[in-house]
Design a protein around this motif. Structure first.
Motif, PDB file in Angstrom:
ATOM      1  N   HIS A  56     -14.162 -18.639 -25.221  1.00 39.67           N
ATOM      2  CA  HIS A  56     -15.194 -19.438 -25.447  1.00 39.67           C
ATOM      3  C   HIS A  56     -16.208 -19.553 -24.550  1.00 39.67           C
ATOM      4  O   HIS A  56     -15.762 -19.508 -23.178  1.00 39.67           O
ATOM      5  CB  HIS A  56     -14.903 -20.985 -25.699  1.00 39.67           C
ATOM      6  N   ASN A 114     -10.022 -21.282 -23.994  1.00 43.20           N
ATOM      7  CA  ASN A 114      -9.256 -20.686 -25.025  1.00 43.20           C
ATOM      8  C   ASN A 114      -9.674 -21.675 -26.564  1.00 43.20           C
ATOM      9  O   ASN A 114      -9.910 -22.778 -26.434  1.00 43.20           O
ATOM     10  CB  ASN A 114      -7.795 -21.170 -24.854  1.00 43.20           C
ATOM     11  N   GLU A 130      -8.466 -21.942 -29.135  1.00 48.58           N
ATOM     12  CA  GLU A 130      -7.470 -22.535 -30.094  1.00 48.58           C
ATOM     13  C   GLU A 130      -7.115 -23.800 -29.432  1.00 48.58           C
ATOM     14  O   GLU A 130      -6.846 -24.850 -30.122  1.00 48.58           O
ATOM     15  CB  GLU A 130      -5.978 -21.533 -30.250  1.00 48.58           C
ATOM     16  N   LYS A 131      -7.055 -23.879 -27.965  1.00 50.47           N
ATOM     17  CA  LYS A 131      -6.718 -25.121 -27.345  1.00 50.47           C
ATOM     18  C   LYS A 131      -7.878 -26.209 -27.429  1.00 50.47           C
ATOM     19  O   LYS A 131      -7.822 -27.454 -27.543  1.00 50.47           O
ATOM     20  CB  LYS A 131      -6.732 -25.004 -26.013  1.00 50.47           C
ATOM     21  N   LEU A 142      -9.956 -26.253 -30.383  1.00 55.61           N
ATOM     22  CA  LEU A 142      -9.920 -26.817 -31.623  1.00 55.61           C
ATOM     23  C   LEU A 142      -8.757 -27.675 -31.647  1.00 55.61           C
ATOM     24  O   LEU A 142      -8.862 -28.928 -32.239  1.00 55.61           O
ATOM     25  CB  LEU A 142      -9.705 -25.661 -32.623  1.00 55.61           C
ATOM     26  N   ALA A 143      -7.522 -27.663 -30.958  1.00 53.49           N
ATOM     27  CA  ALA A 143      -6.313 -28.497 -31.049  1.00 53.49           C
ATOM     28  C   ALA A 143      -6.955 -29.912 -30.424  1.00 53.49           C
ATOM     29  O   ALA A 143      -6.264 -30.882 -30.699  1.00 53.49           O
ATOM     30  CB  ALA A 143      -5.349 -27.666 -30.413  1.00 53.49           C
ATOM     31  N   VAL A 154     -11.717 -27.965 -39.598  1.00 53.09           N
ATOM     32  CA  VAL A 154     -10.207 -27.826 -39.525  1.00 53.09           C
ATOM     33  C   VAL A 154      -9.701 -28.802 -40.241  1.00 53.09           C
ATOM     34  O   VAL A 154      -8.403 -28.598 -40.414  1.00 53.09           O
ATOM     35  CB  VAL A 154      -9.939 -27.611 -38.131  1.00 53.09           C
ATOM     36  N   ASP A 170     -10.035 -20.584 -45.137  1.00 59.33           N
ATOM     37  CA  ASP A 170     -10.285 -20.581 -43.855  1.00 59.33           C
ATOM     38  C   ASP A 170     -11.628 -19.680 -43.514  1.00 59.33           C
ATOM     39  O   ASP A 170     -12.424 -19.564 -44.280  1.00 59.33           O
ATOM     40  CB  ASP A 170      -9.088 -19.937 -42.939  1.00 59.33           C
ATOM     41  N   ASP A 186     -11.688 -17.051 -41.280  1.00 60.25           N
ATOM     42  CA  ASP A 186     -11.030 -15.759 -40.693  1.00 60.25           C
ATOM     43  C   ASP A 186     -11.776 -14.544 -41.339  1.00 60.25           C
ATOM     44  O   ASP A 186     -11.794 -14.464 -42.669  1.00 60.25           O
ATOM     45  CB  ASP A 186      -9.718 -15.462 -40.840  1.00 60.25           C
TER      46      ASP A 186
END
Length: 299
Positions: free
Chosen positions: A125, A199, A201-202, A204-205, A228, A272, A274
Protein backbone atom coordinates in the motif's frame (compact mmCIF):
# COMPACT_ATOMS: atom_id res chain seq x y z
CA UNK A 1 -29.21 -5.02 9.35
CA UNK A 2 -31.98 -4.16 6.91
CA UNK A 3 -33.86 -7.03 5.26
CA UNK A 4 -35.11 -4.87 2.38
CA UNK A 5 -36.03 -6.69 -0.78
CA UNK A 6 -33.36 -6.47 -3.49
CA UNK A 7 -34.39 -6.37 -7.14
CA UNK A 8 -32.08 -7.44 -9.97
CA UNK A 9 -31.61 -4.62 -12.50
CA UNK A 10 -28.84 -6.08 -14.67
CA UNK A 11 -26.90 -9.36 -14.57
CA UNK A 12 -24.35 -11.41 -16.48
CA UNK A 13 -21.46 -8.98 -16.15
CA UNK A 14 -17.87 -9.31 -14.95
CA UNK A 15 -17.55 -6.49 -12.39
CA UNK A 16 -20.02 -3.61 -12.46
CA UNK A 17 -18.93 -0.20 -11.20
CA UNK A 18 -19.69 3.53 -11.40
CA UNK A 19 -23.52 3.49 -11.31
CA UNK A 20 -25.07 6.86 -12.16
CA UNK A 21 -28.69 7.91 -12.55
CA UNK A 22 -29.21 10.39 -15.37
CA UNK A 23 -32.30 11.53 -17.24
CA UNK A 24 -34.44 8.58 -16.25
CA UNK A 25 -31.88 5.84 -16.90
CA UNK A 26 -29.20 4.01 -14.94
CA UNK A 27 -25.68 4.09 -16.36
CA UNK A 28 -22.85 1.80 -15.21
CA UNK A 29 -19.56 0.35 -16.40
CA UNK A 30 -18.39 -3.26 -16.57
CA UNK A 31 -14.64 -3.53 -16.02
CA UNK A 32 -13.63 -6.62 -17.94
CA UNK A 33 -15.97 -6.35 -20.91
CA UNK A 34 -14.63 -2.77 -21.11
CA UNK A 35 -18.16 -1.47 -21.57
CA UNK A 36 -20.20 1.57 -20.57
CA UNK A 37 -23.85 0.51 -20.33
CA UNK A 38 -27.27 2.03 -19.78
CA UNK A 39 -30.45 0.43 -18.48
CA UNK A 40 -33.41 1.68 -20.49
CA UNK A 41 -36.91 2.29 -19.15
CA UNK A 42 -38.07 -1.10 -20.47
CA UNK A 43 -35.30 -2.88 -18.53
CA UNK A 44 -33.13 -3.61 -21.56
CA UNK A 45 -29.40 -3.03 -21.20
CA UNK A 46 -27.57 -1.22 -23.99
CA UNK A 47 -23.81 -0.98 -24.51
CA UNK A 48 -23.07 2.71 -25.09
CA UNK A 49 -19.35 2.51 -25.83
CA UNK A 50 -16.20 0.48 -25.29
CA UNK A 51 -13.16 1.70 -23.32
CA UNK A 52 -10.20 -0.46 -24.27
CA UNK A 53 -8.14 0.33 -21.17
CA UNK A 54 -11.00 -0.40 -18.73
CA UNK A 55 -13.69 2.11 -17.79
CA UNK A 56 -14.40 3.38 -14.29
CA UNK A 57 -16.00 6.63 -13.11
CA UNK A 58 -18.63 8.42 -15.20
CA UNK A 59 -19.78 12.05 -15.33
CA UNK A 60 -21.20 14.64 -17.68
CA UNK A 61 -20.09 18.06 -18.85
CA UNK A 62 -22.58 20.96 -18.75
CA UNK A 63 -23.30 20.48 -22.47
CA UNK A 64 -24.26 16.83 -21.90
CA UNK A 65 -21.16 15.11 -23.24
CA UNK A 66 -20.10 12.17 -21.10
CA UNK A 67 -16.72 11.78 -19.43
CA UNK A 68 -15.39 8.33 -18.53
CA UNK A 69 -12.21 7.32 -16.73
CA UNK A 70 -9.92 5.06 -18.75
CA UNK A 71 -8.19 3.29 -15.88
CA UNK A 72 -5.10 1.54 -17.15
CA UNK A 73 -3.74 4.30 -19.39
CA UNK A 74 -4.72 6.94 -16.79
CA UNK A 75 -6.82 9.09 -19.11
CA UNK A 76 -10.22 10.76 -19.11
CA UNK A 77 -12.17 10.20 -22.32
CA UNK A 78 -14.99 12.35 -23.67
CA UNK A 79 -17.90 10.98 -25.68
CA UNK A 80 -18.75 13.40 -28.46
CA UNK A 81 -22.24 14.01 -29.82
CA UNK A 82 -21.57 11.59 -32.69
CA UNK A 83 -20.74 8.80 -30.19
CA UNK A 84 -16.97 8.84 -30.74
CA UNK A 85 -14.55 8.77 -27.82
CA UNK A 86 -11.72 11.32 -27.71
CA UNK A 87 -9.06 12.13 -25.13
CA UNK A 88 -10.23 14.79 -22.69
CA UNK A 89 -7.25 14.62 -20.31
CA UNK A 90 -4.11 12.59 -19.71
CA UNK A 91 -3.52 12.41 -15.94
CA UNK A 92 -0.80 9.75 -16.05
CA UNK A 93 1.86 12.15 -14.74
CA UNK A 94 -0.06 12.39 -11.45
CA UNK A 95 -0.86 8.69 -10.94
CA UNK A 96 1.20 5.97 -9.31
CA UNK A 97 -1.61 3.45 -9.80
CA UNK A 98 -4.63 3.09 -12.05
CA UNK A 99 -7.00 6.02 -12.40
CA UNK A 100 -10.23 5.21 -10.59
CA UNK A 101 -13.56 6.83 -9.73
CA UNK A 102 -14.60 10.37 -10.68
CA UNK A 103 -17.17 13.03 -9.90
CA UNK A 104 -17.84 15.95 -12.24
CA UNK A 105 -18.87 19.31 -10.79
CA UNK A 106 -21.67 21.44 -12.20
CA UNK A 107 -19.13 23.62 -14.03
CA UNK A 108 -17.48 20.62 -15.73
CA UNK A 109 -14.39 20.34 -13.52
CA UNK A 110 -13.70 16.70 -12.64
CA UNK A 111 -12.15 15.12 -9.55
CA UNK A 112 -10.46 11.76 -10.21
CA UNK A 113 -8.96 9.36 -7.69
CA UNK A 114 -6.12 6.90 -8.33
CA UNK A 115 -4.99 3.71 -6.65
CA UNK A 116 -1.59 4.96 -5.48
CA UNK A 117 0.03 1.53 -6.00
CA UNK A 118 -0.36 -1.69 -8.02
CA UNK A 119 -3.21 -3.31 -6.11
CA UNK A 120 -3.86 -6.16 -8.54
CA UNK A 121 -0.12 -6.87 -8.79
CA UNK A 122 0.15 -7.41 -5.05
CA UNK A 123 2.26 -4.32 -4.28
CA UNK A 124 2.43 -2.77 -0.83
CA UNK A 125 0.00 0.00 0.00
CA UNK A 126 1.01 3.56 -0.79
CA UNK A 127 -1.12 6.67 -0.45
CA UNK A 128 -2.70 8.18 -3.56
CA UNK A 129 -4.02 11.49 -4.84
CA UNK A 130 -7.14 13.18 -6.16
CA UNK A 131 -6.54 14.89 -9.51
CA UNK A 132 -8.47 18.00 -10.55
CA UNK A 133 -9.18 18.10 -14.30
CA UNK A 134 -10.22 21.47 -15.68
CA UNK A 135 -12.65 21.81 -18.57
CA UNK A 136 -9.80 22.38 -21.03
CA UNK A 137 -8.21 19.05 -20.06
CA UNK A 138 -5.36 20.46 -17.99
CA UNK A 139 -4.86 18.71 -14.66
CA UNK A 140 -3.17 19.07 -11.30
CA UNK A 141 -3.07 17.27 -7.95
CA UNK A 142 -5.84 18.62 -5.72
CA UNK A 143 -5.22 16.42 -2.65
CA UNK A 144 -2.63 13.84 -1.66
CA UNK A 145 -1.89 11.45 1.19
CA UNK A 146 -5.17 9.56 0.72
CA UNK A 147 -5.50 5.81 1.22
CA UNK A 148 -6.88 4.60 -2.13
CA UNK A 149 -9.24 7.51 -2.88
CA UNK A 150 -12.37 5.99 -4.36
CA UNK A 151 -16.05 7.02 -4.48
CA UNK A 152 -16.64 10.77 -4.39
CA UNK A 153 -19.61 13.15 -4.11
CA UNK A 154 -20.10 16.91 -4.22
CA UNK A 155 -22.59 18.66 -1.94
CA UNK A 156 -25.68 20.34 -3.48
CA UNK A 157 -24.15 23.81 -3.04
CA UNK A 158 -20.97 22.72 -4.82
CA UNK A 159 -18.77 23.71 -1.89
CA UNK A 160 -17.77 20.34 -0.40
CA UNK A 161 -16.11 17.23 -1.84
CA UNK A 162 -16.48 13.92 0.00
CA UNK A 163 -13.94 11.15 -0.71
CA UNK A 164 -14.00 7.52 0.38
CA UNK A 165 -10.61 6.13 1.41
CA UNK A 166 -10.98 2.42 0.73
CA UNK A 167 -7.95 1.28 2.73
CA UNK A 168 -8.04 4.22 5.13
CA UNK A 169 -11.01 3.30 7.35
CA UNK A 170 -12.48 6.75 6.78
CA UNK A 171 -14.41 9.20 4.62
CA UNK A 172 -12.69 12.52 4.08
CA UNK A 173 -14.13 15.94 3.31
CA UNK A 174 -12.64 18.98 1.57
CA UNK A 175 -13.85 22.53 1.03
CA UNK A 176 -13.98 23.41 -2.67
CA UNK A 177 -12.66 26.87 -3.53
CA UNK A 178 -14.11 29.04 -6.29
CA UNK A 179 -11.38 27.84 -8.70
CA UNK A 180 -12.05 24.17 -7.89
CA UNK A 181 -8.98 23.64 -5.70
CA UNK A 182 -9.41 21.85 -2.40
CA UNK A 183 -8.79 22.94 1.16
CA UNK A 184 -7.32 20.83 3.96
CA UNK A 185 -8.60 17.32 4.57
CA UNK A 186 -11.11 16.83 7.38
CA UNK A 187 -12.87 13.73 8.69
CA UNK A 188 -16.49 13.16 7.78
CA UNK A 189 -16.28 9.71 9.35
CA UNK A 190 -13.16 8.07 10.76
CA UNK A 191 -12.92 4.82 12.70
CA UNK A 192 -9.17 4.51 13.34
CA UNK A 193 -6.03 5.92 11.75
CA UNK A 194 -4.24 3.04 10.03
CA UNK A 195 -1.05 5.03 9.49
CA UNK A 196 1.59 3.78 7.06
CA UNK A 197 0.93 0.04 7.39
CA UNK A 198 2.11 -1.31 4.00
CA UNK A 199 0.28 -4.65 3.96
CA UNK A 200 -3.11 -4.38 2.26
CA UNK A 201 -4.56 -7.45 3.99
CA UNK A 202 -3.58 -6.09 7.41
CA UNK A 203 -5.09 -2.72 6.57
CA UNK A 204 -8.37 -4.32 5.53
CA UNK A 205 -8.42 -6.53 8.63
CA UNK A 206 -8.08 -3.41 10.80
CA UNK A 207 -10.88 -1.54 9.01
CA UNK A 208 -14.32 -1.06 10.51
CA UNK A 209 -15.48 0.06 7.07
CA UNK A 210 -13.93 -0.41 3.63
CA UNK A 211 -15.71 2.37 1.70
CA UNK A 212 -15.71 1.85 -2.06
CA UNK A 213 -18.45 3.78 -3.95
CA UNK A 214 -20.59 6.43 -2.28
CA UNK A 215 -23.81 8.41 -2.69
CA UNK A 216 -25.00 11.53 -0.86
CA UNK A 217 -28.58 12.03 0.35
CA UNK A 218 -30.75 15.04 1.13
CA UNK A 219 -30.06 14.88 4.88
CA UNK A 220 -26.29 15.07 4.37
CA UNK A 221 -25.72 11.38 5.12
CA UNK A 222 -23.56 9.22 2.86
CA UNK A 223 -24.33 5.74 1.60
CA UNK A 224 -21.15 3.71 1.12
CA UNK A 225 -20.43 0.35 -0.46
CA UNK A 226 -18.67 -1.39 2.43
CA UNK A 227 -16.91 -3.78 0.11
CA UNK A 228 -15.45 -6.35 2.51
CA UNK A 229 -18.49 -6.55 4.80
CA UNK A 230 -21.12 -7.35 2.13
CA UNK A 231 -23.29 -4.38 2.97
CA UNK A 232 -24.22 -0.86 2.00
CA UNK A 233 -24.14 1.48 4.98
CA UNK A 234 -25.70 4.92 5.49
CA UNK A 235 -23.35 6.99 7.64
CA UNK A 236 -23.98 10.29 9.36
CA UNK A 237 -21.48 12.91 10.46
CA UNK A 238 -18.83 11.34 12.68
CA UNK A 239 -19.50 7.82 11.43
CA UNK A 240 -22.80 7.02 13.14
CA UNK A 241 -24.50 4.12 11.35
CA UNK A 242 -28.01 5.18 10.32
CA UNK A 243 -29.03 2.29 8.07
CA UNK A 244 -27.62 -0.88 6.49
CA UNK A 245 -28.54 -3.08 3.54
CA UNK A 246 -27.00 -6.55 3.34
CA UNK A 247 -25.89 -7.90 -0.06
CA UNK A 248 -24.57 -11.22 1.30
CA UNK A 249 -23.34 -13.56 -0.03
CA UNK A 250 -22.12 -11.02 -2.61
CA UNK A 251 -19.88 -8.05 -1.94
CA UNK A 252 -20.99 -4.55 -2.90
CA UNK A 253 -18.48 -2.26 -4.61
CA UNK A 254 -20.44 0.81 -5.71
CA UNK A 255 -23.73 2.53 -4.92
CA UNK A 256 -25.87 5.26 -6.44
CA UNK A 257 -29.11 7.00 -5.55
CA UNK A 258 -31.63 7.63 -8.30
CA UNK A 259 -34.99 6.64 -9.67
CA UNK A 260 -37.70 9.16 -10.47
CA UNK A 261 -37.98 10.26 -6.82
CA UNK A 262 -34.30 9.74 -5.90
CA UNK A 263 -35.20 6.99 -3.41
CA UNK A 264 -33.79 3.99 -5.25
CA UNK A 265 -30.45 2.71 -3.99
CA UNK A 266 -28.54 0.95 -6.78
CA UNK A 267 -25.82 -1.51 -5.77
CA UNK A 268 -23.01 -2.96 -7.89
CA UNK A 269 -22.36 -6.46 -6.55
CA UNK A 270 -19.99 -9.35 -7.26
CA UNK A 271 -18.39 -12.22 -5.32
CA UNK A 272 -15.10 -10.29 -4.86
CA UNK A 273 -12.84 -7.72 -6.55
CA UNK A 274 -10.08 -10.09 -7.71
CA UNK A 275 -9.23 -9.23 -11.33
CA UNK A 276 -8.37 -12.75 -12.48
CA UNK A 277 -11.54 -14.31 -11.05
CA UNK A 278 -13.90 -11.53 -12.14
CA UNK A 279 -12.56 -11.31 -15.69
CA UNK A 280 -13.10 -15.06 -16.14
CA UNK A 281 -16.72 -15.12 -14.94
CA UNK A 282 -20.08 -13.40 -15.46
CA UNK A 283 -21.29 -13.24 -11.86
CA UNK A 284 -21.61 -9.49 -11.32
CA UNK A 285 -24.96 -7.70 -11.13
CA UNK A 286 -26.64 -4.41 -10.39
CA UNK A 287 -29.31 -4.65 -7.69
CA UNK A 288 -31.76 -2.06 -6.36
CA UNK A 289 -33.81 -1.39 -3.26
CA UNK A 290 -35.94 1.47 -1.94
CA UNK A 291 -34.69 3.78 0.79
CA UNK A 292 -36.30 6.66 2.69
CA UNK A 293 -34.19 9.77 2.05
CA UNK A 294 -33.66 10.88 -1.56
CA UNK A 295 -30.53 11.68 -3.52
CA UNK A 296 -28.73 15.01 -3.29
CA UNK A 297 -25.63 16.59 -4.83
CA UNK A 298 -23.44 15.11 -7.54
CA UNK A 299 -23.20 12.60 -9.08
Amino acid sequence: MSDRQLTEIAAGFTYTEGPRWREGRLWFVDFYTHSVNVVNADGSVERVCTVDHQPSGLGWLPDGRMLVVSMKDRKILRRETDGSLVEHADISAHCRGYANDMVVAANGQAYVGEFGFDLMGGADHEHGVVVLVDTDGTSRVAADGLSFPNGMCISPDGKTLYVNELFGNRISRFDIASDGTLGHREDFASFEDLGDEPNVEKRLAACTIAPDGQALDAEGAIWIADCVNQRAVRLGEGGVVLDEVSTAPLGVFAVALGGDDGRTLFLSVAPDFDESRRSAAREAKVLATTIDVPHAGRP
